[in-house]
Design a protein around this motif. Structure first.
Motif, PDB file in Angstrom:
ATOM      1  N   ILE A   4     -36.129  -2.042  40.878  1.00 39.83           N
ATOM      2  CA  ILE A   4     -36.222  -3.497  40.697  1.00 39.83           C
ATOM      3  C   ILE A   4     -35.781  -4.219  41.966  1.00 39.83           C
ATOM      4  CG2 ILE A   4     -35.299  -5.461  39.419  1.00 39.83           C
ATOM      5  CD1 ILE A   4     -35.226  -3.681  36.958  1.00 39.83           C
ATOM      6  N   THR A   5     -34.706  -3.752  42.578  1.00 45.85           N
ATOM      7  CA  THR A   5     -34.232  -4.360  43.820  1.00 45.85           C
ATOM      8  C   THR A   5     -35.249  -4.158  44.937  1.00 45.85           C
ATOM      9  OG1 THR A   5     -31.962  -3.898  43.160  1.00 45.85           O
ATOM     10  CG2 THR A   5     -32.331  -4.457  45.454  1.00 45.85           C
ATOM     11  N   THR A   6     -35.853  -2.988  44.984  1.00 46.27           N
ATOM     12  CA  THR A   6     -36.868  -2.716  45.999  1.00 46.27           C
ATOM     13  C   THR A   6     -38.075  -3.618  45.812  1.00 46.27           C
ATOM     14  OG1 THR A   6     -36.166  -0.412  46.074  1.00 46.27           O
ATOM     15  CG2 THR A   6     -38.310  -0.927  47.022  1.00 46.27           C
ATOM     16  N   ASN A  78     -31.137  -4.454  53.587  1.00 50.71           N
ATOM     17  CA  ASN A  78     -31.003  -5.275  52.393  1.00 50.71           C
ATOM     18  C   ASN A  78     -29.538  -5.425  51.980  1.00 50.71           C
ATOM     19  OD1 ASN A  78     -31.270  -6.564  49.964  1.00 50.71           O
ATOM     20  ND2 ASN A  78     -33.029  -5.354  49.325  1.00 50.71           N
ATOM     21  N   PRO A  79     -29.032  -6.664  51.989  1.00 52.87           N
ATOM     22  CA  PRO A  79     -27.636  -6.857  51.586  1.00 52.87           C
ATOM     23  C   PRO A  79     -27.435  -6.742  50.073  1.00 52.87           C
ATOM     24  CG  PRO A  79     -28.645  -8.958  52.101  1.00 52.87           C
ATOM     25  CD  PRO A  79     -29.651  -7.898  52.444  1.00 52.87           C
ATOM     26  N   PHE A  80     -28.514  -6.754  49.303  1.00 52.22           N
ATOM     27  CA  PHE A  80     -28.403  -6.692  47.847  1.00 52.22           C
ATOM     28  C   PHE A  80     -28.466  -5.270  47.309  1.00 52.22           C
ATOM     29  CE2 PHE A  80     -30.439 -10.798  48.842  1.00 52.22           C
ATOM     30  CZ  PHE A  80     -29.375 -11.605  48.483  1.00 52.22           C
ATOM     31  N   ALA A  81     -28.785  -4.317  48.175  1.00 50.01           N
ATOM     32  CA  ALA A  81     -28.857  -2.925  47.732  1.00 50.01           C
ATOM     33  C   ALA A  81     -27.444  -2.356  47.666  1.00 50.01           C
ATOM     34  CB  ALA A  81     -29.707  -2.111  48.691  1.00 50.01           C
ATOM     35  N   GLY A  82     -27.180  -1.658  46.629  1.00 52.78           N
ATOM     36  CA  GLY A  82     -25.825  -1.153  46.428  1.00 52.78           C
ATOM     37  C   GLY A  82     -25.594   0.231  46.872  1.00 52.78           C
TER      38      GLY A  82
END
Length: 82
Positions: A4-6, A78-82
């Motif tokens: 989903i993040t991708t 990506n800063p939102f990838a964990g």
């Protein structure tokens, strides 16, 4: 990175480049129109008009480059990838 993040990052990157190019594209078209009309009215001012036009094109293109940088950050750092 989950799927989903991708997917959201790819969509956001496309929107960043696409929407970041629309405004400067329209602005460059209207600036070129004004420059051509100005040169047609006053041919002796062609040099000053052309210099101002090229400087304004550079400023407008910087907005598109910022959109590209945002897209590249979303895709590769990506800063939102964990």
């Amino acid at each position: 990175m989950d799927s989903i993040t991708t997917a959201a990052s790819v969509v956001a990157a496309g929107l960043a480049v696409g929407l970041g190019a629309i405004g400067p594209g329209i602005g460059q078209g209207s600036a070129a129109q004004g420059a051509v009309e100005g040169i047609a009215r006053q041919p002796e001012a062609e040099g000053k008009i052309r210099g101002t036009l090229l400087l304004s094109f550079a400023f407008m293109e910087s907005l598109t480059i910022y959109g590209l940088v945002v897209a590249l950050v979303l895709l590769f750092a990506n800063p939102f990838a964990g």
